[in-house]
Design an enzyme around this catalytic site. Sequence first.
Site, mmCIF file in Angstrom:
data_model
loop_
_atom_site.group_PDB
_atom_site.id
_atom_site.type_symbol
_atom_site.label_atom_id
_atom_site.label_comp_id
_atom_site.label_asym_id
_atom_site.label_seq_id
_atom_site.Cartn_x
_atom_site.Cartn_y
_atom_site.Cartn_z
ATOM 1 N N TYR A 232 17.698 28.352 59.912
ATOM 2 C CA TYR A 232 16.870 29.384 59.284
ATOM 3 C C TYR A 232 17.797 30.477 58.743
ATOM 4 O O TYR A 232 18.739 30.902 59.437
ATOM 5 C CB TYR A 232 15.898 29.947 60.334
ATOM 6 C CG TYR A 232 15.160 31.171 59.879
ATOM 7 C CD1 TYR A 232 14.148 31.071 58.924
ATOM 8 C CD2 TYR A 232 15.461 32.424 60.392
ATOM 9 C CE1 TYR A 232 13.469 32.202 58.498
ATOM 10 C CE2 TYR A 232 14.783 33.556 59.978
ATOM 11 C CZ TYR A 232 13.793 33.444 59.027
ATOM 12 O OH TYR A 232 13.129 34.556 58.612
ATOM 13 N N ASP B 290 15.122 26.593 68.819
ATOM 14 C CA ASP B 290 14.150 27.367 68.045
ATOM 15 C C ASP B 290 12.962 26.439 67.790
ATOM 16 O O ASP B 290 13.044 25.518 66.979
ATOM 17 C CB ASP B 290 14.813 27.826 66.733
ATOM 18 C CG ASP B 290 13.869 28.642 65.847
ATOM 19 O OD1 ASP B 290 12.642 28.547 66.024
ATOM 20 O OD2 ASP B 290 14.380 29.358 64.951
HETATM 21 C C1 LIG Z 1 10.719 33.261 60.822
HETATM 22 C C2 LIG Z 1 11.695 32.467 61.598
HETATM 23 C C3 LIG Z 1 12.645 33.086 62.424
HETATM 24 C C4 LIG Z 1 12.798 34.591 62.502
HETATM 25 O O1 LIG Z 1 11.707 35.199 63.099
HETATM 26 P P1 LIG Z 1 11.184 36.676 62.739
HETATM 27 O O2 LIG Z 1 9.942 36.805 63.537
HETATM 28 O O3 LIG Z 1 10.972 36.730 61.264
HETATM 29 O O4 LIG Z 1 12.264 37.612 63.168
HETATM 30 C C5 LIG Z 1 13.499 32.280 63.145
HETATM 31 N N1 LIG Z 1 13.434 30.931 63.066
HETATM 32 C C6 LIG Z 1 12.544 30.302 62.287
HETATM 33 C C7 LIG Z 1 12.521 28.811 62.231
HETATM 34 C C8 LIG Z 1 11.649 31.042 61.514
HETATM 35 O O5 LIG Z 1 10.783 30.413 60.724
#
Ligand SMILES: *Cc1c(COP(=O)(O)O)cnc(C)c1O
Length: 383
Positions: free
Chosen positions: A106, A178
């Site tokens: 990301y 993630d």
């Molecule tokens: C949006 C996103 C993030 C970051 O999150 P925020 O809430 O915008 O800080 C991290 N990883 C992935 C896969 C995302 O889609």
Amino acid sequence: MSEESTHGFATRAIHAGQEPDAATGAVVPPIYAVSTFKQDGVGGLRGGYEYSRSANPTRTALEECLASIERGVRGLAFASGLAATDTLLRTVCAPGDHVIIPGDAYGGTYRLFARVHAKWGLEYTPVPLGDLDAVRAAIRPTTKLIWCETPTNPLLGIADIAALAEIAHGAGAKLAVDNTFASPYLQTPLELGADIVMHSTTKYLGGHSDVVGGALVVSDAALGDELAYHQNAIGGVAGPFDSWLVLRGIKTLAVRMEKHCSNAAAVVDLLTSHRNVTHVFYPGLPDHPGHDVAAKQMRGFGGMVSFRVVGGESDALAVCERAKLFTLGESLGGVESLIEHPGRMTHASVAGSELEVPSDLVRLSVGIEDVDDLLADLRRALG
Ligand SMILES: *Cc1c(COP(=O)(O)O)cnc(C)c1O
């Protein structure tokens, strides 16, 4: 095992951490819009609450629910996904340490490594995580963490969580996943051996494009304590109203994800047979790299779809602009469908880096509207 942990996903999503309010019987946790709590004599805390950066009852409800739906022992809620990642990095890494990150991480995560933590001496290597030999080869004596996204944003790359956990643990490192794209309804990395799950709760967990938030969940209580210490010491916590919105969103996660998956499958059918589309990225496609791993570790293939269009960047931009029901915008995971051009929008921050994405790429977050309306909108946008 507690009775709660034997309950199914939807039951835990609706009830974990959310006993009716002891004082009033309110069936959902109230929004405790409060910064400080009366002490009954010095240090006489009621329920452990002292000051809302350290803990707040609405946030506690969310944190307990997060732990339950991810099958962890401790959940922590943050002001954003990146605040969660930053707190994690500062807890498990120190200057001179090394982290392996996905070759197509990301964009904001990459920026946090490349422009922020690199300045403080944290080293990182982008590696295509689908290639386990490349991951093994990138391990150094100083490697403390493998950072994994699966599926990845925006190319829906798949990594084998169980295999990466084995590599990480063999090297004395931890595996963080993630899990934003899959959501815990479709994938529970801690059950596959990961040490930490991270979420942007802004996306599927919140689910209604009305809140920014983040989360960490762990299966080890001691690591949970260390993270909680840093959460309080650094201070990027989720506020009570934001916690309440995410908690409210999680209640319907199971039904929403079912519809995201079925709508996405119909969109993929349309795209794979469309003459103006050259390639479709979706883990549910049998020829998608990592499809077998996705089928093994996920309970559905999700609502995110990317594709490349005939005619290059200008045509990709035109498709984004012609779509109406698919709203042109960043972010994902809400009930409404979104369309975007990663190269110019979400991934503009990785332009020129090794993580650059194709300029003819379009990304969809397929929402839960009536599928026929979504298909008609896409057909018109594609021309
Ligand atoms: C949006 C996103 C993030 C970051 O999150 P925020 O809430 O915008 O800080 C991290 N990883 C992935 C896969 C995302 O889609």
